[in-house]
Design a protein around this motif. Structure first.
Motif, mmCIF file in Angstrom:
data_model
loop_
_atom_site.group_PDB
_atom_site.id
_atom_site.type_symbol
_atom_site.label_atom_id
_atom_site.label_comp_id
_atom_site.label_asym_id
_atom_site.label_seq_id
_atom_site.Cartn_x
_atom_site.Cartn_y
_atom_site.Cartn_z
ATOM 1 N N GLU A 1 -50.572 -15.556 43.472
ATOM 2 C CA GLU A 1 -49.718 -15.809 44.529
ATOM 3 C C GLU A 1 -48.375 -16.717 43.495
ATOM 4 O O GLU A 1 -48.841 -17.459 42.865
ATOM 5 C CB GLU A 1 -50.064 -17.031 45.372
ATOM 6 C CG GLU A 1 -48.968 -17.190 46.323
ATOM 7 C CD GLU A 1 -49.602 -18.405 47.536
ATOM 8 O OE1 GLU A 1 -48.868 -18.897 48.385
ATOM 9 O OE2 GLU A 1 -50.964 -18.504 47.679
ATOM 10 N N LEU A 2 -47.179 -16.161 43.903
ATOM 11 C CA LEU A 2 -46.125 -16.624 43.260
ATOM 12 C C LEU A 2 -45.297 -17.477 44.184
ATOM 13 O O LEU A 2 -45.505 -17.385 45.222
ATOM 14 C CB LEU A 2 -45.091 -15.701 42.586
ATOM 15 C CG LEU A 2 -45.848 -14.599 41.635
ATOM 16 C CD1 LEU A 2 -44.917 -13.367 41.455
ATOM 17 C CD2 LEU A 2 -46.023 -15.455 40.336
ATOM 18 N N PRO A 3 -44.617 -18.504 43.692
ATOM 19 C CA PRO A 3 -43.583 -19.239 44.446
ATOM 20 C C PRO A 3 -42.337 -18.438 45.159
ATOM 21 O O PRO A 3 -41.629 -19.057 45.808
ATOM 22 C CB PRO A 3 -42.932 -20.384 43.496
ATOM 23 C CG PRO A 3 -43.087 -19.349 42.008
ATOM 24 C CD PRO A 3 -44.286 -18.710 42.291
ATOM 25 N N ALA A 4 -42.272 -17.461 44.655
ATOM 26 C CA ALA A 4 -41.097 -16.362 45.345
ATOM 27 C C ALA A 4 -41.326 -14.965 44.803
ATOM 28 O O ALA A 4 -42.075 -14.605 44.035
ATOM 29 C CB ALA A 4 -39.659 -16.746 44.842
ATOM 30 N N ASN A 5 -41.216 -14.107 45.889
ATOM 31 C CA ASN A 5 -41.447 -12.713 45.567
ATOM 32 C C ASN A 5 -40.331 -11.797 45.357
ATOM 33 O O ASN A 5 -40.304 -10.420 45.705
ATOM 34 C CB ASN A 5 -42.172 -12.201 46.890
ATOM 35 C CG ASN A 5 -43.735 -12.706 46.747
ATOM 36 O OD1 ASN A 5 -44.284 -12.723 45.632
ATOM 37 N ND2 ASN A 5 -44.017 -13.219 47.833
ATOM 38 N N ASP A 6 -38.928 -12.305 45.092
ATOM 39 C CA ASP A 6 -37.836 -11.638 44.773
ATOM 40 C C ASP A 6 -37.431 -11.935 43.343
ATOM 41 O O ASP A 6 -37.624 -12.911 43.192
ATOM 42 C CB ASP A 6 -36.770 -12.162 45.895
ATOM 43 C CG ASP A 6 -35.356 -11.402 45.440
ATOM 44 O OD1 ASP A 6 -34.795 -12.227 44.982
ATOM 45 O OD2 ASP A 6 -35.247 -10.064 45.829
ATOM 46 N N ALA A 7 -37.111 -11.014 42.513
ATOM 47 C CA ALA A 7 -36.959 -11.226 41.229
ATOM 48 C C ALA A 7 -35.780 -12.248 40.938
ATOM 49 O O ALA A 7 -35.944 -12.969 39.994
ATOM 50 C CB ALA A 7 -36.588 -9.705 40.562
ATOM 51 N N GLU A 8 -34.636 -12.113 41.662
ATOM 52 C CA GLU A 8 -33.755 -12.999 41.463
ATOM 53 C C GLU A 8 -33.990 -14.535 41.780
ATOM 54 O O GLU A 8 -34.063 -15.554 41.154
ATOM 55 C CB GLU A 8 -32.255 -12.784 42.286
ATOM 56 C CG GLU A 8 -31.070 -13.817 42.026
ATOM 57 C CD GLU A 8 -30.042 -13.095 42.655
ATOM 58 O OE1 GLU A 8 -28.985 -13.955 42.907
ATOM 59 O OE2 GLU A 8 -29.890 -11.891 43.234
ATOM 60 N N GLU B 1 -45.821 -26.165 32.787
ATOM 61 C CA GLU B 1 -46.427 -26.005 33.865
ATOM 62 C C GLU B 1 -46.079 -24.734 34.404
ATOM 63 O O GLU B 1 -46.856 -24.050 35.029
ATOM 64 C CB GLU B 1 -46.448 -27.150 34.825
ATOM 65 C CG GLU B 1 -47.258 -28.398 34.678
ATOM 66 C CD GLU B 1 -46.813 -29.511 35.755
ATOM 67 O OE1 GLU B 1 -45.999 -29.160 36.578
ATOM 68 O OE2 GLU B 1 -47.492 -30.461 35.636
ATOM 69 N N THR B 2 -44.827 -24.286 33.915
ATOM 70 C CA THR B 2 -44.328 -23.061 34.547
ATOM 71 C C THR B 2 -45.059 -21.807 33.997
ATOM 72 O O THR B 2 -45.097 -20.772 34.360
ATOM 73 C CB THR B 2 -42.890 -22.782 34.211
ATOM 74 O OG1 THR B 2 -42.499 -22.940 32.706
ATOM 75 C CG2 THR B 2 -42.059 -23.939 34.737
ATOM 76 N N PHE B 3 -45.739 -21.938 32.789
ATOM 77 C CA PHE B 3 -46.650 -21.021 32.001
ATOM 78 C C PHE B 3 -47.654 -20.735 32.968
ATOM 79 O O PHE B 3 -48.357 -19.635 32.788
ATOM 80 C CB PHE B 3 -46.698 -21.658 30.939
ATOM 81 C CG PHE B 3 -45.691 -21.515 29.817
ATOM 82 C CD1 PHE B 3 -45.245 -20.390 29.155
ATOM 83 C CD2 PHE B 3 -44.883 -22.561 29.858
ATOM 84 C CE1 PHE B 3 -44.192 -20.418 28.264
ATOM 85 C CE2 PHE B 3 -43.754 -22.593 28.848
ATOM 86 C CZ PHE B 3 -43.637 -21.719 28.072
ATOM 87 N N ASP B 4 -48.211 -21.569 34.094
ATOM 88 C CA ASP B 4 -49.368 -21.130 34.806
ATOM 89 C C ASP B 4 -49.132 -19.795 35.460
ATOM 90 O O ASP B 4 -50.289 -18.904 35.375
ATOM 91 C CB ASP B 4 -49.608 -21.966 35.876
ATOM 92 C CG ASP B 4 -49.936 -23.665 35.140
ATOM 93 O OD1 ASP B 4 -50.479 -23.710 34.021
ATOM 94 O OD2 ASP B 4 -49.816 -24.474 36.030
ATOM 95 N N HIS B 5 -48.014 -19.373 35.723
ATOM 96 C CA HIS B 5 -47.518 -18.187 36.438
ATOM 97 C C HIS B 5 -47.779 -17.050 35.534
ATOM 98 O O HIS B 5 -48.260 -15.819 35.789
ATOM 99 C CB HIS B 5 -46.603 -18.307 37.460
ATOM 100 C CG HIS B 5 -46.525 -19.179 38.501
ATOM 101 N ND1 HIS B 5 -47.373 -18.780 39.490
ATOM 102 C CD2 HIS B 5 -46.089 -20.521 38.751
ATOM 103 C CE1 HIS B 5 -47.505 -19.982 40.384
ATOM 104 N NE2 HIS B 5 -46.636 -20.773 39.934
#
Length: 361
Positions: free
Chosen positions: A45-52, A72-76
């Motif tokens: 699961e991602l915080p957003a599903n649009d590339a931009e 923490e951003t590296f978790d994704h």
């Protein structure tokens, strides 16, 4: 203001200039759309599903002034890099993006130990990166040379294992070793056995030091661990005093770093994000360049910082008035400091970098 050149190259000229990148994290440079594609495959699961929107989320989350939150951003990104095919795709696209940015030599670092949750062995991780790099270089018809740096995490206990892995692969695309992660509470001396092993093996290594933590981290990295280069090293400025009359005085450690020509892998945009510098214009790179430290310019994490080598150099041109000769100086510093055999470094300097800048000039 630089005294080397009165001219200010345009962004297009900067983009076309040959560039050398020594400090760039593979898991910090993914394309947003690639993250979405790979996340769909594994159900992450991602915080957003649009590339931009996703790219914007990464930049805003990293732009917090905190190294801990930045990390923490590296978790994704790490979560979607747990299969050989995914890692190879990320590595191939990394090379494609660097070629488009005018990079002619790059050392890309990552921590193999963070990519084994899906069942890959450490060797399979390195092999997957190697495959991706080779595909990217082949597609670029040899316009770039790319090497791996294998990173161990400061808070973990696998540094010796990763150091041995780097030696096992050093004739197959791995140029050296690194440690990364939060500096505070995790001094480089915790991994002294790994560094001593690498020294006995006549190997190269760099250490993240002097980014979020100060002079003791730099001192340990150099005088206890024997680092060839400093990852960031921005806090060396704490050992430099500028008087009201403009007179500059270097402390013992700063003098040592400058006298020994120890390369500083400086990452201006990233340093502003993590609070290591207040702005590009106030970044210590300006003073360190004027004092002729062995300064190099790098991206650190292209996704999180929304940056490229063209962006980094253009920002320096705008902040300090640098000309082409200054940018060439940064580039030559980096190539001289690369973990590549001397004759190969010289070939890139004399055959690509100097002629490339001569044409632009």
């Amino acid at each position: 203001m630089s005294t080397l050149s009165p001219s200010s190259p345009t962004r297009d000229v900067v983009r076309r200039a040959p560039k050398v990148l020594l400090h760039d994290h593979l898991d910090g440079g993914l394309r947003p759309q690639t993250i979405i594609d790979l996340a769909d495959e594994v159900g992450h699961e991602l915080p957003a599903n649009d590339a931009e929107a996703l790219g914007r989320w990464f930049r805003e989350s990293a732009d917090s002034g905190s190294l801990v939150r930045y990390l923490e951003t590296f978790d994704h990104t790490v979560a979607v890099m747990q299969t050989g095919a995914a890692i190879t795709r990320v590595a191939r696209e990394c090379v494609e993006d660097l070629v488009a940015d005018g990079v002619v030599y790059a050392e890309i670092r990552y921590a193999p130990e963070q990519h084994v949750e899906g069942g890959l062995t450490l060797d399979e991780v390195v092999a997957a990166v190697k495959d991706g790099f080779e595909q990217g270089v082949a597609a670029a018809e040899g316009r770039i040379v790319v090497r791996q740096l294998l990173t161990a995490m400061r808070h973990a206990a696998r540094s010796m294992e990763i150091a041995q892995l780097s030696i096992a692969w050093r004739d197959r695309g791995v140029a050296g070793f690194d440690i990364a992660g939060a500096e505070a509470g995790f001094p480089p001396t915790r991994h002294l056995d790994a560094f001593e092993y690498l020294q006995r093996e006549n190997s190269h290594f760099t250490i993240h030091a002097g980014e979020a933590f100060g002079l003791p981290s730099i001192w340990q990295a150099l005088q206890w661990c024997g680092a060839d280069r400093l990852g960031h090293g921005v806090r060396i400025i704490d050992d430099i005093t500028v008087g009201e009359d403009g007179a500059v005085e270097l402390g013992r450690l700063a003098s040592y770093v400058r006298d020994k020509r120890i390369p500083l892998e400086m990452c201006p945009a990233s340093n502003v994000q993590t609070g290591a510098a207040d702005s590009i214009a106030e970044h210590p790179i300006g003073l360190l360049t004027r004092l002729r430290f062995r300064v190099t310019v790098n991206t650190d994490n292209r996704l999180m910082s929304g940056t490229s080598m063209t962006d980094e150099m253009t920002a320096l041109v705008e902040a300090f008035g640098y000309g082409l000769r200054d940018l060439e100086w940064f580039t030559l510093n980096a190539m001289k400091s690369a973990f590549l055999p001397f004759d190969e470094r010289l070939e890139i300097i004399n055959g690509i970098i100097k002629p490339g800048y001569a044409v632009l000039a």
